[in-house]
Design a protein around this motif. Structure first.
Motif, mmCIF file in Angstrom:
data_model
loop_
_atom_site.group_PDB
_atom_site.id
_atom_site.type_symbol
_atom_site.label_atom_id
_atom_site.label_comp_id
_atom_site.label_asym_id
_atom_site.label_seq_id
_atom_site.Cartn_x
_atom_site.Cartn_y
_atom_site.Cartn_z
ATOM 1 N N ALA A 113 0.819 -1.223 0.000
ATOM 2 C CA ALA A 113 0.000 0.000 0.000
ATOM 3 C C ALA A 113 0.847 1.264 0.000
ATOM 4 O O ALA A 113 0.383 2.320 0.436
ATOM 5 N N THR B 225 -1.631 -4.646 -2.495
ATOM 6 C CA THR B 225 -2.332 -4.851 -1.224
ATOM 7 C C THR B 225 -1.617 -5.793 -0.267
ATOM 8 O O THR B 225 -2.171 -6.131 0.781
ATOM 9 N N SER C 72 -1.674 -5.485 3.580
ATOM 10 C CA SER C 72 -2.194 -4.117 3.679
ATOM 11 C C SER C 72 -3.703 -4.020 3.563
ATOM 12 O O SER C 72 -4.230 -2.991 3.133
ATOM 13 N N SER C 73 -4.399 -5.079 3.945
ATOM 14 C CA SER C 73 -5.863 -5.031 3.874
ATOM 15 C C SER C 73 -6.495 -4.940 5.259
ATOM 16 O O SER C 73 -7.662 -5.286 5.430
ATOM 17 N N THR D 182 -5.685 0.299 7.242
ATOM 18 C CA THR D 182 -4.845 0.517 6.069
ATOM 19 C C THR D 182 -5.652 0.570 4.781
ATOM 20 O O THR D 182 -5.455 1.459 3.943
ATOM 21 N N LEU D 183 -6.556 -0.385 4.575
ATOM 22 C CA LEU D 183 -7.277 -0.465 3.309
ATOM 23 C C LEU D 183 -8.127 0.779 3.038
ATOM 24 O O LEU D 183 -8.078 1.323 1.923
ATOM 25 N N LEU E 166 -7.693 3.111 -0.328
ATOM 26 C CA LEU E 166 -8.809 3.328 -1.253
ATOM 27 C C LEU E 166 -9.166 4.808 -1.368
ATOM 28 O O LEU E 166 -9.583 5.274 -2.427
ATOM 29 N N TYR F 260 -3.593 -6.503 -6.560
ATOM 30 C CA TYR F 260 -3.480 -7.547 -5.537
ATOM 31 C C TYR F 260 -2.023 -7.996 -5.399
ATOM 32 O O TYR F 260 -1.299 -8.161 -6.382
ATOM 33 N N LEU G 13 -9.394 -8.640 2.672
ATOM 34 C CA LEU G 13 -9.651 -7.973 1.399
ATOM 35 C C LEU G 13 -11.015 -8.393 0.856
ATOM 36 O O LEU G 13 -11.833 -7.550 0.454
ATOM 37 N N TYR H 112 -14.053 -7.002 3.133
ATOM 38 C CA TYR H 112 -14.222 -5.572 3.376
ATOM 39 C C TYR H 112 -15.640 -5.167 2.979
ATOM 40 O O TYR H 112 -16.094 -5.456 1.864
ATOM 41 N N TRP I 147 -16.915 -2.214 -0.463
ATOM 42 C CA TRP I 147 -16.496 -2.207 -1.851
ATOM 43 C C TRP I 147 -17.586 -1.611 -2.740
ATOM 44 O O TRP I 147 -18.756 -1.962 -2.619
#
Length: 326
Positions: free
Chosen positions: A211, A255, A258-259, A263-264, A268, A278, A297, A300, A303
């Protein structure tokens, strides 16, 4: 409106951050991991494909993520990069459906890196190249590296910047891959941006793993560099903080590791939607650790429609069209 239906694992992920350990480099990699208190990685073609099948990864783009030689051995770096690249190219040649290839370059030897990039891209048909975030303490905005960026830009090449340990003491009790590697990714990206590399070479597509380290979270803080006198930042591209953020958003981000729930959303919120890819970081990140990040991921809850599939596959197909071919 956000998509709240439970997302399903994409069976055709493209993994832009997966590593190869040729048999002739296994001992060196084990020793390096042990020296920093990290689990020793192991790799072979069969186990890598089995891992990808378990984790819904159709194709893994392989890179060799370690120094090629000591700082005083440019000939050794050239030799190792050529051996690693030819080994990886053979894997890709035999299984183009399962493997891609980011070729290792023997920086800081710019002439050697230019020669190896030409060989890898023209003869071995690599999908791009990989460089470390710093090379024996020299960061990627170093003016000496300009000929390499110019050549890669002319080729519209994909460049993976893989982190390595920064030239500072590690945090006591914390292995460098956990804290120092994302720190060094951030330093590398900032150094390139302050020196104007992304702006001068916009056709070169640079991927930042993990990320981008701390870059998305602190991008607007870093953009205050644009307000500093240019004399204190020789090579700075100038412009406003908004221009600086625009330059930071030229990077691509993967990612890997980093999900997480903090962080995610930061990634985004910052990155261009088509610039998120990915990544698994296998085998540097043990598989049983990585599957938790895969689940985060997939699960989440916010999305937007189609965006998870873009991260898992479509963005990589746009970046490396060969990977989208049947």
């Amino acid at each position: 409106m956000t998509h709240t239906d439970p997302p399903r694992t994409d069976p055709r992920r493209i993994d832009v951050h997966q590593h190869v350990i040729p048999p002739f480099r296994g001992g060196a990699m084990t020793g390096r991991a042990g020296a920093v208190g990290w689990p020793a990685p192991a790799w072979d073609e069969r186990s890598a494909i089995a891992m990808m099948d378990r984790r819904s990864i159709a194709t893994g783009v392989l890179s060799y993520a370690a120094p090629l030689s000591g700082p005083d051995d440019p000939a050794g770096a050239r030799e190792v990069s050529r051996r690693v690249n030819e080994y990886t190219a053979e894997l890709m040649k035999n299984r183009p459906d399962r493997f891609g290839h980011f070729a290792a370059l023997p920086l800081p030897d710019v002439d050697g890196a230019l020669a190896e990039a030409a060989h890898a891209l023209d003869e071995l048909h690599a999908d791009g190249v990989m460089v470390l975030s710093n090379v024996h303490g020299r960061y990627l905005g170093d003016p000496a590296f300009e000929p390499l960026w110019a050549e890669l830009d002319a080729r519209s090449a994909v460049v993976l910047v893989h982190p390595t340990a920064p030239p500072v003491a590690p945090v006591p009790g914390v292995p460098p891959p956990l804290a120092d590697f994302p720190y060094d990714t951030t330093r590398a990206a900032l150094h390139m941006t302050v020196r104007g590399v992304p702006r001068r070479y916009p056709r070169m597509k640079v991927i930042l793993p993990h990320a981008g380290g701390f870059l998305p979270y602190a991008a607007h803080r870093f953009a205050l560099a644009a307000r500093l006198p240019t004399g204190e930042n020789a090579g700075q591209p100038g412009g406003t903080p908004e221009d600086f953020v625009t330059d930071l958003r030229r990077f691509y981000f993967d990612t890997a590791i980093s999900s997480g729930p903090a962080t995610l959303p930061s990634l985004l919120a910052f990155a261009a939607p088509e610039h998120i890819l990915y990544g698994s970081d296998f085998p540097m990140l043990p598989e049983d650790w990585g599957t938790g990040f895969d689940a985060a991921l997939d699960e989440y809850p916010h999305w937007e429609p189609g965006r998870l599939h873009a991260v898992n596959r479509e963005n990589a197909e746009l970046l490396i069209p060969r990977l989208g071919m049947p």
